[in-house]
Design a protein around this motif. Structure first.
Motif, PDB file in Angstrom:
ATOM      1  N   VAL A  11       0.877  -1.171   0.000  1.00 45.37           N
ATOM      2  CA  VAL A  11       0.000   0.000   0.000  1.00 45.37           C
ATOM      3  C   VAL A  11       0.915   1.222   0.000  1.00 45.37           C
ATOM      4  N   GLU A  12       1.101   1.795  -1.169  1.00 44.76           N
ATOM      5  CA  GLU A  12       2.094   2.852  -1.375  1.00 44.76           C
ATOM      6  C   GLU A  12       1.658   3.710  -2.548  1.00 44.76           C
ATOM      7  N   ASP A  13       1.601   5.039  -2.340  1.00 46.55           N
ATOM      8  CA  ASP A  13       1.123   5.916  -3.404  1.00 46.55           C
ATOM      9  C   ASP A  13       2.246   6.519  -4.248  1.00 46.55           C
ATOM     10  N   GLU A  14       3.497   6.317  -3.866  1.00 46.13           N
ATOM     11  CA  GLU A  14       4.610   6.777  -4.704  1.00 46.13           C
ATOM     12  C   GLU A  14       4.872   5.711  -5.758  1.00 46.13           C
ATOM     13  N   ASP A  15       4.467   5.993  -6.996  1.00 44.35           N
ATOM     14  CA  ASP A  15       4.475   4.959  -8.024  1.00 44.35           C
ATOM     15  C   ASP A  15       5.871   4.425  -8.312  1.00 44.35           C
ATOM     16  N   HIS A  16       6.882   5.307  -8.369  1.00 48.01           N
ATOM     17  CA  HIS A  16       8.228   4.836  -8.700  1.00 48.01           C
ATOM     18  C   HIS A  16       8.760   3.894  -7.624  1.00 48.01           C
ATOM     19  N   LEU A  17       8.470   4.203  -6.362  1.00 47.38           N
ATOM     20  CA  LEU A  17       8.885   3.326  -5.272  1.00 47.38           C
ATOM     21  C   LEU A  17       8.112   2.012  -5.330  1.00 47.38           C
ATOM     22  N   ALA A  18       6.803   2.104  -5.560  1.00 50.74           N
ATOM     23  CA  ALA A  18       5.970   0.911  -5.600  1.00 50.74           C
ATOM     24  C   ALA A  18       6.420  -0.043  -6.711  1.00 50.74           C
ATOM     25  N   GLN A  19       6.686   0.497  -7.892  1.00 51.80           N
ATOM     26  CA  GLN A  19       7.076  -0.362  -9.013  1.00 51.80           C
ATOM     27  C   GLN A  19       8.419  -1.042  -8.737  1.00 51.80           C
ATOM     28  N   GLY A  20       9.348  -0.319  -8.126  1.00 51.40           N
ATOM     29  CA  GLY A  20      10.628  -0.929  -7.778  1.00 51.40           C
ATOM     30  C   GLY A  20      10.473  -2.047  -6.767  1.00 51.40           C
ATOM     31  N   LEU A  21       9.619  -1.826  -5.755  1.00 53.03           N
ATOM     32  CA  LEU A  21       9.388  -2.860  -4.749  1.00 53.03           C
ATOM     33  C   LEU A  21       8.693  -4.075  -5.356  1.00 53.03           C
ATOM     34  N   ILE A  22       7.703  -3.826  -6.200  1.00 50.63           N
ATOM     35  CA  ILE A  22       6.990  -4.944  -6.838  1.00 50.63           C
ATOM     36  C   ILE A  22       7.959  -5.800  -7.646  1.00 50.63           C
ATOM     37  N   ARG A  33       0.276  -7.551  -4.664  1.00 48.28           N
ATOM     38  CA  ARG A  33      -0.887  -6.727  -5.001  1.00 48.28           C
ATOM     39  C   ARG A  33      -0.557  -5.312  -4.561  1.00 48.28           C
ATOM     40  N   HIS A  34      -0.827  -4.347  -5.424  1.00 42.85           N
ATOM     41  CA  HIS A  34      -0.492  -2.963  -5.130  1.00 42.85           C
ATOM     42  C   HIS A  34      -1.759  -2.138  -5.022  1.00 42.85           C
ATOM     43  N   GLU A  35      -1.850  -1.382  -3.940  1.00 41.97           N
ATOM     44  CA  GLU A  35      -2.925  -0.411  -3.756  1.00 41.97           C
ATOM     45  C   GLU A  35      -2.285   0.948  -3.487  1.00 41.97           C
ATOM     46  N   ALA A  36      -2.772   1.983  -4.176  1.00 41.79           N
ATOM     47  CA  ALA A  36      -2.213   3.328  -4.007  1.00 41.79           C
ATOM     48  C   ALA A  36      -3.095   4.231  -3.156  1.00 41.79           C
ATOM     49  N   ASP A  37      -4.333   3.830  -2.922  1.00 45.45           N
ATOM     50  CA  ASP A  37      -5.287   4.629  -2.153  1.00 45.45           C
ATOM     51  C   ASP A  37      -5.617   3.909  -0.851  1.00 45.45           C
ATOM     52  N   GLY A  38      -5.514   4.632   0.254  1.00 41.72           N
ATOM     53  CA  GLY A  38      -5.711   4.003   1.551  1.00 41.72           C
ATOM     54  C   GLY A  38      -7.106   3.452   1.764  1.00 41.72           C
ATOM     55  N   GLU A  39      -8.114   4.190   1.344  1.00 49.46           N
ATOM     56  CA  GLU A  39      -9.486   3.730   1.555  1.00 49.46           C
ATOM     57  C   GLU A  39      -9.788   2.490   0.721  1.00 49.46           C
ATOM     58  N   ALA A  40      -9.329   2.492  -0.538  1.00 48.43           N
ATOM     59  CA  ALA A  40      -9.539   1.324  -1.396  1.00 48.43           C
ATOM     60  C   ALA A  40      -8.788   0.112  -0.854  1.00 48.43           C
ATOM     61  N   ALA A  54       1.947 -10.774   4.179  1.00 47.65           N
ATOM     62  CA  ALA A  54       2.273  -9.557   4.931  1.00 47.65           C
ATOM     63  C   ALA A  54       1.791  -8.341   4.151  1.00 47.65           C
ATOM     64  N   ILE A  55       1.679  -7.226   4.864  1.00 47.31           N
ATOM     65  CA  ILE A  55       1.319  -5.954   4.255  1.00 47.31           C
ATOM     66  C   ILE A  55       2.475  -4.986   4.454  1.00 47.31           C
ATOM     67  N   LEU A  56       2.926  -4.372   3.368  1.00 47.93           N
ATOM     68  CA  LEU A  56       3.875  -3.259   3.437  1.00 47.93           C
ATOM     69  C   LEU A  56       3.045  -1.991   3.333  1.00 47.93           C
ATOM     70  N   LEU A  57       2.994  -1.222   4.402  1.00 45.94           N
ATOM     71  CA  LEU A  57       2.016  -0.146   4.526  1.00 45.94           C
ATOM     72  C   LEU A  57       2.686   1.200   4.731  1.00 45.94           C
ATOM     73  N   ASP A  58       2.501   2.103   3.761  1.00 46.84           N
ATOM     74  CA  ASP A  58       3.016   3.454   3.891  1.00 46.84           C
ATOM     75  C   ASP A  58       2.163   4.226   4.893  1.00 46.84           C
ATOM     76  N   VAL A  59       2.745   5.255   5.500  1.00 47.45           N
ATOM     77  CA  VAL A  59       1.999   6.081   6.450  1.00 47.45           C
ATOM     78  C   VAL A  59       1.137   7.097   5.724  1.00 47.45           C
ATOM     79  N   MET A  60       1.753   7.888   4.854  1.00 45.16           N
ATOM     80  CA  MET A  60       1.054   8.981   4.180  1.00 45.16           C
ATOM     81  C   MET A  60       0.406   8.467   2.900  1.00 45.16           C
ATOM     82  N   LEU A  61      -0.929   8.392   2.920  1.00 44.38           N
ATOM     83  CA  LEU A  61      -1.691   7.869   1.790  1.00 44.38           C
ATOM     84  C   LEU A  61      -2.932   8.713   1.545  1.00 44.38           C
ATOM     85  N   PRO A  62      -3.405   8.775   0.311  1.00 42.44           N
ATOM     86  CA  PRO A  62      -4.704   9.419   0.075  1.00 42.44           C
ATOM     87  C   PRO A  62      -5.824   8.516   0.568  1.00 42.44           C
ATOM     88  N   GLY A  63      -6.956   9.109   0.895  1.00 43.39           N
ATOM     89  CA  GLY A  63      -8.109   8.330   1.362  1.00 43.39           C
ATOM     90  C   GLY A  63      -8.057   8.084   2.850  1.00 43.39           C
TER      91      GLY A  63
END
Length: 248
Positions: A11-22, A33-40, A54-63
């Motif tokens: 769960v990460e909204d920084e796309d460049h970081l998310a794609q590298g981690l994936i 599985r990648h989610e960029a919005d916290g509520e979704a 496991a969940i890799l969870l960013d702190v600052m997220l939209p939603g």
């Protein structure tokens, strides 16, 4: 048939970081599985029947932010292992995440190899809670895997606390680690600074009261009357003391 690879939810909204981690997680053999919005992300996590590793969870997220997500998962008894990703400049994020129910944290920017090690460790500890297949021997258990006191038993291997009348409370890794740290030092005063540095690996020059909220939650688990604690005592201006037997 072989079981599917563990699913890591990012769960990460920084796309460049998310794609590298994936890319790197998949290279390690994980499904992602990648989610960029916290509520979704929260909606999916509450509804899914996937066996999440496991969940890799960013702190600052939209939603919804990471704190809201992990608190909601815990409230709904969805005990997925959560590794929270925090900003290096905000140690208070670490404490708030642990208070909300995260199992571990990693400050940004982080080294990929360290993230993978933390992830594997978290998943290995969480797997101790799973029943072994009927035909297989049970997994080896760590030494001193439980602590008994006043009609309660902390099971560090399964991350559970058994209370009076058999009531079971699920613990996060950090809750279990803190209880182990305190019970190992039964009767001794444990400074807040030691808890921050030795248990949570937060190195701060100044003390913080954020840890008090964490202690309040632990008291709800282990005290007959959390408002008048008999086991987890505050030593004013210093820290805490765990007493197995209530003081008369």
């Amino acid at each position: 048939m072989d079981s599917p690879a563990p699913l890591i939810v990012l769960v990460e909204d920084e796309d460049h970081l998310a794609q590298g981690l994936i890319f790197n997680l998949q290279a390690e053999g994980y499904r992602t599985r990648h989610e960029a919005d916290g509520e979704a992300a929260l909606t999916w996590l509450l509804e899914t029947t996937e066996n999440i590793g496991a969940i890799l969870l960013d702190v600052m997220l939209p939603g919804k932010d990471g704190f809201e997500i992990v608190a909601a998962l815990r409230e709904h008894e969805r005990y997925f292992p959560v590794l929270m990703l925090t900003a290096r400049s905000r140690p208070e994020d670490v404490l708030e995440g642990l208070n909300a129910g995260a199992d571990d944290y990693l400050p940004k920017p982080f080294d990929l190899s360290l993230l993978l090690v933390r992830l594997k460790t978290l998943m290995r500890r969480a797997s101790w809670q799973l029943p072994a297949p009927a035909a297989a021997p049970p997994p080896p258990k760590p030494s001193q895997d439980h602590y008994d006191f006043n009609g309660r038993s902390i099971h560090f291997d399964t991350l559970e606390l058994q209370g009076p009348e058999g009531k079971i409370t699920h613990l996060t890794v950090m809750e279990a680690d803190l209880l182990r740290y305190l019970t190992d030092r039964e009767g001794a005063i444990v400074p807040r600074k030691d808890i921050l540095e030795q248990v949570w690996r937060v190195h701060e020059d100044t003390d913080t009261r954020a840890i008090d909220n964490f202690i309040v939650r632990l008291r709800r688990y282990i005290e007959d009357d959390p408002s008048a604690p008999a086991h987890l005592l505050t030593v004013r201006g210093v820290g805490y003391r765990f007493m197995a037997a209530p003081q008369g």
